[in-house]
Motif scaffolding. Structure first.
Motif, PDB file in Angstrom:
ATOM      1  N   GLU A  32       0.834  -1.213   0.000  1.00  0.00           N
ATOM      2  CA  GLU A  32       0.000   0.000   0.000  1.00  0.00           C
ATOM      3  C   GLU A  32       0.867   1.262   0.000  1.00  0.00           C
ATOM      4  N   ILE A  33       2.018   1.191   0.655  1.00  0.00           N
ATOM      5  CA  ILE A  33       2.900   2.365   0.691  1.00  0.00           C
ATOM      6  C   ILE A  33       3.439   2.690  -0.695  1.00  0.00           C
ATOM      7  N   VAL A  34       3.895   1.682  -1.464  1.00  0.00           N
ATOM      8  CA  VAL A  34       4.442   1.987  -2.798  1.00  0.00           C
ATOM      9  C   VAL A  34       3.344   2.444  -3.754  1.00  0.00           C
ATOM     10  N   LYS A  35       2.151   1.889  -3.592  1.00  0.00           N
ATOM     11  CA  LYS A  35       1.046   2.334  -4.445  1.00  0.00           C
ATOM     12  C   LYS A  35       0.690   3.787  -4.157  1.00  0.00           C
ATOM     13  N   LEU A  36       0.687   4.140  -2.890  1.00  0.00           N
ATOM     14  CA  LEU A  36       0.386   5.524  -2.517  1.00  0.00           C
ATOM     15  C   LEU A  36       1.491   6.456  -3.002  1.00  0.00           C
ATOM     16  N   ALA A  37       2.753   6.034  -2.879  1.00  0.00           N
ATOM     17  CA  ALA A  37       3.866   6.868  -3.320  1.00  0.00           C
ATOM     18  C   ALA A  37       3.785   7.136  -4.820  1.00  0.00           C
ATOM     19  N   ALA A  38       3.518   6.104  -5.615  1.00  0.00           N
ATOM     20  CA  ALA A  38       3.421   6.275  -7.068  1.00  0.00           C
ATOM     21  C   ALA A  38       2.251   7.177  -7.432  1.00  0.00           C
ATOM     22  N   ALA A  39       1.129   6.990  -6.750  1.00  0.00           N
ATOM     23  CA  ALA A  39      -0.045   7.807  -7.049  1.00  0.00           C
ATOM     24  C   ALA A  39       0.186   9.264  -6.663  1.00  0.00           C
ATOM     25  N   ALA A  40       0.807   9.487  -5.504  1.00  0.00           N
ATOM     26  CA  ALA A  40       1.034  10.852  -5.046  1.00  0.00           C
ATOM     27  C   ALA A  40       2.020  11.590  -5.934  1.00  0.00           C
ATOM     28  N   CYS A  41       3.011  10.857  -6.439  1.00  0.00           N
ATOM     29  CA  CYS A  41       4.042  11.496  -7.260  1.00  0.00           C
ATOM     30  C   CYS A  41       3.745  11.406  -8.756  1.00  0.00           C
ATOM     31  N   GLY A  42       2.717  10.655  -9.145  1.00  0.00           N
ATOM     32  CA  GLY A  42       2.353  10.541 -10.549  1.00  0.00           C
ATOM     33  C   GLY A  42       3.377   9.808 -11.382  1.00  0.00           C
ATOM     34  N   THR A  43       4.031   8.785 -10.790  1.00  0.00           N
ATOM     35  CA  THR A  43       5.078   8.050 -11.496  1.00  0.00           C
ATOM     36  C   THR A  43       4.610   6.638 -11.836  1.00  0.00           C
ATOM     37  N   ALA A  44       5.316   6.036 -12.778  1.00  0.00           N
ATOM     38  CA  ALA A  44       4.957   4.689 -13.228  1.00  0.00           C
ATOM     39  C   ALA A  44       5.427   3.618 -12.251  1.00  0.00           C
ATOM     40  N   ILE A  45       6.471   3.920 -11.481  1.00  0.00           N
ATOM     41  CA  ILE A  45       7.123   2.908 -10.650  1.00  0.00           C
ATOM     42  C   ILE A  45       7.348   3.463  -9.251  1.00  0.00           C
TER      43      ILE A  45
END
Length: 364
Positions: A32-45
């Motif tokens: 959940e942390i990596v999914k939130l990080a990618a969503a918050a930063c708008g990145t693919a990975i």
């Protein structure tokens, strides 16, 4: 180019391995942390990445599809040599990344930002990072989000490490308590045989009966997450299972118990009484190899009180048992009744002896 080792490499690796996180299965909290990080930063990975001696390993990842890669191509291996946050807006403009096949290939990783995962001693274990295939720049809020999420990763790791340490300590304490109780029980056995005075024998026998009940209760509490409230039906089932191993030939122990919770002190009192009743039945109820059964019933009265009935199918009480109130069994019964705030109903039943206690359960 490949990153050099961290100046405190051996200490850093020891700290990493001490967390026992490498090669563990994926877990929702980290995913959940990596999914939130990618969503918050708008990145693919996004990945939670740990830098081991010869590889970088991903506890969680989204958009990457692998669990580890060699250190030779690791961007994070460079980043752990820096301050607590690093942002590379275009990897091909960074001399360290210009020959990295992950950045030069198609599609190449052109953007990187990562917050260090550091121990309380300041040793970097890896990063929580985000990557993309186009150059870009994070906002101040996005950088702060990565920092906060990285601290969350470390909080999870520290919590699990603390729980493991607590479990190890609990096991050590359990081992020592068991040994102490067993030693005390053996000591009282020896001293009972050594003393001639009836009062001394009585006192030591009462101690041994209580120690045996505490030993059984300790075993049960160690298996439970709750350290003060006991499921009495389960406890008595365990007590009777152990007593059955001491039964004379052709004598069985039966138990029927409802589920009811009580405080540990009440459980010890009940266990003490059951231990003593069953032991006395084994000793006096079935002379000359006579067979039969000892039974323990735990039930609830309509008013919510607990009813404990111990009975056997042996020879029963002698006609003058009412005049004998100073024996060991009666002394133990008096102590138990005082602790439970009740009276003992002891009589001959249709077959053998019946003893009944009724008390109000306490849970706090």
């Amino acid at each position: 180019m490949e990153a050099v080792h961290h100046p405190l490499q051996q200490h850093r690796l020891a700290a990493l391995h001490d967390f026992e996180i490498l090669d563990t299965d994926p877990e929702q909290e980290f995913d959940e942390i990596v999914k939130l990080a990618a969503a918050a930063c708008g990145t693919a990975i996004s990945v939670v990445n740990f830098i081991d001696a010869e590889r970088q390993w991903f506890k969680a990842e989204t958009g990457l599809g692998v669990r580890e890669t060699p250190l030779a191509t690791s961007i994070c291996a460079h980043v752990i040599l820096e301050e607590e946050f690093a942002e590379i807006r275009d990897t091909l403009e960074d001399p360290r990344m210009q020959d990295n096949p992950l950045c030069c290939g198609e599609p190449g990783l052109r953007f990187y930002a990562g917050a260090l995962l550091t121990t309380q001693e300041g040793l970097p274990l890896g990063t929580l990072c985000v990557l993309d295939y186009e150059p870009r720049e994070l906002t101040a809020l996005q950088r702060d989000t990565l920092r906060v999420l990285a601290r969350q990763v470390m909080a999870l790791l520290e919590m699990r490490k603390a729980l493991r340490s607590a479990d190890i300590l609990r096991r050590e304490v359990d081992h020592r308590v068991k040994n102490s109780l067993q030693s005390l029980s053996s000591f009282t056995n020896l001293q009972t045989r050594a003393f001639a005075a009836d009062e001394a024998k009585l006192a030591l026998s009462m101690v041994k009966t209580r120690v045996d009940a505490l030993t059984q209760l300790h075993d049960m509490l160690y298996q439970s997450d709750e350290l003060s409230v006991v499921e009495l039906g389960q406890y008595l089932t365990q007590v009777c299972a152990q007593l059955e191993g001491l039964a004379p030939a052709e004598v069985t122990v039966e138990v029927a118990a409802v589920s009811v919770s009580v405080v540990a002190q009440q459980a010890v009192a009940v266990g003490t009484f059951v231990n003593e009743f069953v032991a006395n039945s084994f000793k006096h109820g079935f002379p000359d190899g006579q067979g039969g059964a000892v039974r323990v019933d735990l039930g609830l009265e309509p008013d919510g009180r607990v009813r404990l009935t111990c009975s056997d199918s042996g020879v029963g009480l002698p006609p003058d048992h009412g005049a004998k109130t100073s024996g060991l069994g009666m002394k133990i019964a008096e102590v138990v009744c005082m602790e439970l705030g009740t009276d003992l109903d002891l009589r001959n039943g249709t077959h053998g002896v019946v003893a009944t206690l009724t008390f109000s359960p306490e849970t706090a």
